[in-house]
Design a protein around this motif. Structure first.
Motif, PDB file in Angstrom:
ATOM      1  N   LEU A  91       0.843  -1.205   0.000  1.00 40.11           N
ATOM      2  CA  LEU A  91       0.000   0.000   0.000  1.00 40.11           C
ATOM      3  C   LEU A  91       0.878   1.255   0.000  1.00 40.11           C
ATOM      4  O   LEU A  91       0.592   2.217  -0.727  1.00 40.11           O
ATOM      5  CB  LEU A  91      -0.940  -0.008   1.215  1.00 40.11           C
ATOM      6  CG  LEU A  91      -1.896   1.177   1.346  1.00 40.11           C
ATOM      7  CD1 LEU A  91      -2.770   1.353   0.098  1.00 40.11           C
ATOM      8  CD2 LEU A  91      -2.789   1.017   2.591  1.00 40.11           C
ATOM      9  N   VAL A  92       1.943   1.232   0.794  1.00 46.38           N
ATOM     10  CA  VAL A  92       2.878   2.368   0.803  1.00 46.38           C
ATOM     11  C   VAL A  92       3.396   2.599  -0.614  1.00 46.38           C
ATOM     12  O   VAL A  92       3.381   3.729  -1.133  1.00 46.38           O
ATOM     13  CB  VAL A  92       4.071   2.097   1.765  1.00 46.38           C
ATOM     14  CG1 VAL A  92       5.128   3.189   1.628  1.00 46.38           C
ATOM     15  CG2 VAL A  92       3.594   1.983   3.198  1.00 46.38           C
ATOM     16  N   GLN A  93       3.834   1.516  -1.259  1.00 51.02           N
ATOM     17  CA  GLN A  93       4.405   1.640  -2.607  1.00 51.02           C
ATOM     18  C   GLN A  93       3.349   2.104  -3.618  1.00 51.02           C
ATOM     19  O   GLN A  93       3.645   2.904  -4.509  1.00 51.02           O
ATOM     20  CB  GLN A  93       5.026   0.308  -3.050  1.00 51.02           C
ATOM     21  CG  GLN A  93       6.240  -0.117  -2.219  1.00 51.02           C
ATOM     22  CD  GLN A  93       7.325   0.956  -2.123  1.00 51.02           C
ATOM     23  OE1 GLN A  93       7.541   1.738  -3.068  1.00 51.02           O
ATOM     24  NE2 GLN A  93       8.001   1.037  -0.978  1.00 51.02           N
ATOM     25  N   ALA A  94       2.117   1.605  -3.459  1.00 49.64           N
ATOM     26  CA  ALA A  94       1.042   1.998  -4.386  1.00 49.64           C
ATOM     27  C   ALA A  94       0.749   3.497  -4.254  1.00 49.64           C
ATOM     28  O   ALA A  94       0.523   4.190  -5.252  1.00 49.64           O
ATOM     29  CB  ALA A  94      -0.217   1.189  -4.086  1.00 49.64           C
ATOM     30  N   ILE A  95       0.762   3.995  -3.020  1.00 49.58           N
ATOM     31  CA  ILE A  95       0.485   5.428  -2.791  1.00 49.58           C
ATOM     32  C   ILE A  95       1.605   6.282  -3.382  1.00 49.58           C
ATOM     33  O   ILE A  95       1.357   7.293  -4.055  1.00 49.58           O
ATOM     34  CB  ILE A  95       0.306   5.711  -1.282  1.00 49.58           C
ATOM     35  CG1 ILE A  95      -0.974   5.037  -0.762  1.00 49.58           C
ATOM     36  CG2 ILE A  95       0.281   7.208  -1.007  1.00 49.58           C
ATOM     37  CD1 ILE A  95      -1.079   4.989   0.750  1.00 49.58           C
TER      38      ILE A  95
ATOM     39  N   SER B  27       9.930  13.496   1.971  1.00 46.40           N
ATOM     40  CA  SER B  27       8.891  13.973   2.895  1.00 46.40           C
ATOM     41  C   SER B  27       7.547  13.313   2.597  1.00 46.40           C
ATOM     42  O   SER B  27       6.786  13.010   3.512  1.00 46.40           O
ATOM     43  CB  SER B  27       8.744  15.496   2.799  1.00 46.40           C
ATOM     44  OG  SER B  27       9.945  16.095   3.186  1.00 46.40           O
ATOM     45  N   PHE B  28       7.265  13.087   1.313  1.00 46.27           N
ATOM     46  CA  PHE B  28       6.019  12.386   0.973  1.00 46.27           C
ATOM     47  C   PHE B  28       6.049  10.960   1.519  1.00 46.27           C
ATOM     48  O   PHE B  28       5.073  10.472   2.073  1.00 46.27           O
ATOM     49  CB  PHE B  28       5.811  12.370  -0.550  1.00 46.27           C
ATOM     50  CG  PHE B  28       5.260  13.661  -1.084  1.00 46.27           C
ATOM     51  CD1 PHE B  28       3.933  14.003  -0.847  1.00 46.27           C
ATOM     52  CD2 PHE B  28       6.053  14.539  -1.793  1.00 46.27           C
ATOM     53  CE1 PHE B  28       3.410  15.202  -1.318  1.00 46.27           C
ATOM     54  CE2 PHE B  28       5.544  15.752  -2.268  1.00 46.27           C
ATOM     55  CZ  PHE B  28       4.227  16.073  -2.024  1.00 46.27           C
ATOM     56  N   GLU B  29       7.221  10.316   1.370  1.00 41.64           N
ATOM     57  CA  GLU B  29       7.324   8.941   1.878  1.00 41.64           C
ATOM     58  C   GLU B  29       7.193   8.944   3.409  1.00 41.64           C
ATOM     59  O   GLU B  29       6.527   8.077   3.980  1.00 41.64           O
ATOM     60  CB  GLU B  29       8.652   8.308   1.452  1.00 41.64           C
ATOM     61  CG  GLU B  29       8.750   6.869   1.943  1.00 41.64           C
ATOM     62  CD  GLU B  29       9.831   6.053   1.247  1.00 41.64           C
ATOM     63  OE1 GLU B  29      10.390   6.525   0.235  1.00 41.64           O
ATOM     64  OE2 GLU B  29      10.106   4.934   1.730  1.00 41.64           O
ATOM     65  N   TYR B  30       7.796   9.930   4.049  1.00 42.70           N
ATOM     66  CA  TYR B  30       7.683  10.036   5.507  1.00 42.70           C
ATOM     67  C   TYR B  30       6.209  10.186   5.918  1.00 42.70           C
ATOM     68  O   TYR B  30       5.737   9.539   6.855  1.00 42.70           O
ATOM     69  CB  TYR B  30       8.494  11.235   6.003  1.00 42.70           C
ATOM     70  CG  TYR B  30       8.284  11.531   7.475  1.00 42.70           C
ATOM     71  CD1 TYR B  30       8.969  10.814   8.449  1.00 42.70           C
ATOM     72  CD2 TYR B  30       7.369  12.505   7.877  1.00 42.70           C
ATOM     73  CE1 TYR B  30       8.754  11.062   9.798  1.00 42.70           C
ATOM     74  CE2 TYR B  30       7.145  12.757   9.217  1.00 42.70           C
ATOM     75  CZ  TYR B  30       7.839  12.047  10.171  1.00 42.70           C
ATOM     76  OH  TYR B  30       7.612  12.285  11.502  1.00 42.70           O
ATOM     77  N   LEU B  31       5.496  11.032   5.190  1.00 33.72           N
ATOM     78  CA  LEU B  31       4.085  11.278   5.502  1.00 33.72           C
ATOM     79  C   LEU B  31       3.278   9.977   5.420  1.00 33.72           C
ATOM     80  O   LEU B  31       2.414   9.719   6.262  1.00 33.72           O
ATOM     81  CB  LEU B  31       3.509  12.306   4.515  1.00 33.72           C
ATOM     82  CG  LEU B  31       2.161  12.919   4.888  1.00 33.72           C
ATOM     83  CD1 LEU B  31       2.315  13.916   6.035  1.00 33.72           C
ATOM     84  CD2 LEU B  31       1.532  13.632   3.688  1.00 33.72           C
ATOM     85  N   VAL B  32       3.579   9.166   4.417  1.00 36.32           N
ATOM     86  CA  VAL B  32       2.850   7.900   4.231  1.00 36.32           C
ATOM     87  C   VAL B  32       3.217   6.908   5.334  1.00 36.32           C
ATOM     88  O   VAL B  32       2.344   6.276   5.937  1.00 36.32           O
ATOM     89  CB  VAL B  32       3.151   7.296   2.834  1.00 36.32           C
ATOM     90  CG1 VAL B  32       2.478   5.936   2.691  1.00 36.32           C
ATOM     91  CG2 VAL B  32       2.676   8.235   1.735  1.00 36.32           C
ATOM     92  N   ARG B  33       4.499   6.778   5.621  1.00 33.15           N
ATOM     93  CA  ARG B  33       4.925   5.786   6.618  1.00 33.15           C
ATOM     94  C   ARG B  33       4.549   6.219   8.046  1.00 33.15           C
ATOM     95  O   ARG B  33       4.229   5.397   8.884  1.00 33.15           O
ATOM     96  CB  ARG B  33       6.432   5.542   6.523  1.00 33.15           C
ATOM     97  CG  ARG B  33       6.839   4.886   5.222  1.00 33.15           C
ATOM     98  CD  ARG B  33       8.252   4.334   5.257  1.00 33.15           C
ATOM     99  NE  ARG B  33       8.613   3.795   3.949  1.00 33.15           N
ATOM    100  CZ  ARG B  33       8.256   2.581   3.522  1.00 33.15           C
ATOM    101  NH1 ARG B  33       7.549   1.786   4.296  1.00 33.15           N
ATOM    102  NH2 ARG B  33       8.623   2.158   2.318  1.00 33.15           N
TER     103      ARG B  33
END
Lengths: 103, 200
Positions: A91-95, B27-33
């Motif tokens: 899901l992380v990768q899809a987003i 920062s986008f990846e940080y926001l998601v994780r």
């Protein structure tokens, strides 16, 4: 919430002009939400509480009403445990992939 | 759990928002994780299966990425994402259409001709303490809420669980404040009756 009389005003509103001294069980029930949200004026609240003190049936009703609200909140109480679900890596990768496609 | 109230935005949030506005990939990846698991938990309150909840989180992030330039800092990022997730979940529910509901006694309270309550012998025997020590009882109450008609369920979740105000709930559901009050009272009545129908 409707307790409309012929003037289009509800009964608790009319109490602001001191013309009515009490409400019945049906009117009491229609003002429970505003009572619990502290949205009644002090005069309205006095009339509401007067009925509550005089009517055991409405007192029991309100107790169970409040209990059902507390039970619903307790059902979602995670007792201090994390309120996070495990986030699947796919899901992380899809987003992140979807973000790259944004204009 | 009232995340709907305005709070002062933290320095970390201000810095993160600035980096997001500049398109910083990390920062986008940080926001998601950092917030994805939280958003997934919120989405699962509204949606009945994992796939729908995950779709909702993905939709919410897309909306958040698109709206980051409009983020005014009136709330924390977590609170902002919370609201976007709730909105996305409500949209998903609308798209999914009807779902099964429990056939409960849906009649309002009974009154005689003088507006005096006609009493019943029903009462809720389940206690708050029962829920605190028994996860199955927690699950049972959640199941009762899940089986309410969708409008009742959404109103209960928004007002009593998420802690949104009447005004905020009115905005989220696009209904009048009077409709929120009437609907919430009906929802609480329905849950009360549903809980009274069980002996624990």
């Amino acid at each position: 919430m409707k307790i409309n009389n012929e003037n289009g005003k509800n009964k608790l509103e009319l109490k602001n002009d001191m013309t009515i001294q009490s409400i019945n069980c049906q009117e009491f029930e229609e003002f429970i939400i505003d009572f619990l949200d502290s949205n009644l004026s002090s005069m309205q609240q006095n009339i509401f509480l007067k009925h509550l003190n005089e009517c055991p049936s409405c007192k029991r009703y309100l107790e169970d009403y409040q209990k059902s609200v507390k039970l619903s909140q307790a059902a979602f109480d995670n007792k201090g445990e994390s309120d996070y679900e495990a986030m699947p890596e796919e899901l992380v990768q899809a987003i992140l992939a979807a973000r790259k496609k944004l204009p | 759990m009232d995340l709907s109230k305005k709070v002062e935005i933290s320095t970390n949030d201000i810095q993160l928002v600035e980096q997001l506005k500049h398109g910083d990939t990390d920062s986008f990846e940080y926001l998601v994780r950092e917030y994805g698991g939280y958003m997934l938990a919120i989405a699962k309150r509204y949606l009945h299966n994992d796939a729908d909840a995950q779709d909702t989180v993905q939709d919410a992030y897309i909306r958040a990425f698109q709206a980051i330039h409009n983020f005014k800092g009136h709330s924390s990022i977590k609170s902002w994402l919370h609201r976007i997730t709730v909105n996305s979940a409500l949209m998903k529910l609308r798209a999914n259409g009807r779902r099964p509901v429990e056939l409960i006694d849906d009649s309002p309270s009974l009154f005689d001709g003088n507006g005096k309550r006609i009493e019943t012998n029903s009462e809720i025997t389940l206690s708050i303490e029962d829920l605190a020590i028994d996860a199955n009882k927690q699950w049972l109450v959640k199941a009762k809420i899940d089986l309410l008609p969708i409008t009742s369920r959404n109103l209960l979740l928004l007002r009593d669980i998420e802690g949104y105000s009447t005004e905020e709930t009115s905005e989220l559901l696009n209904i009048s404040i009077a409709a929120v009050k009437t609907g919430l009272h009906r929802a609480r009545q329905r849950l009360k009756k549903s809980l009274e129908s069980e002996r624990y």
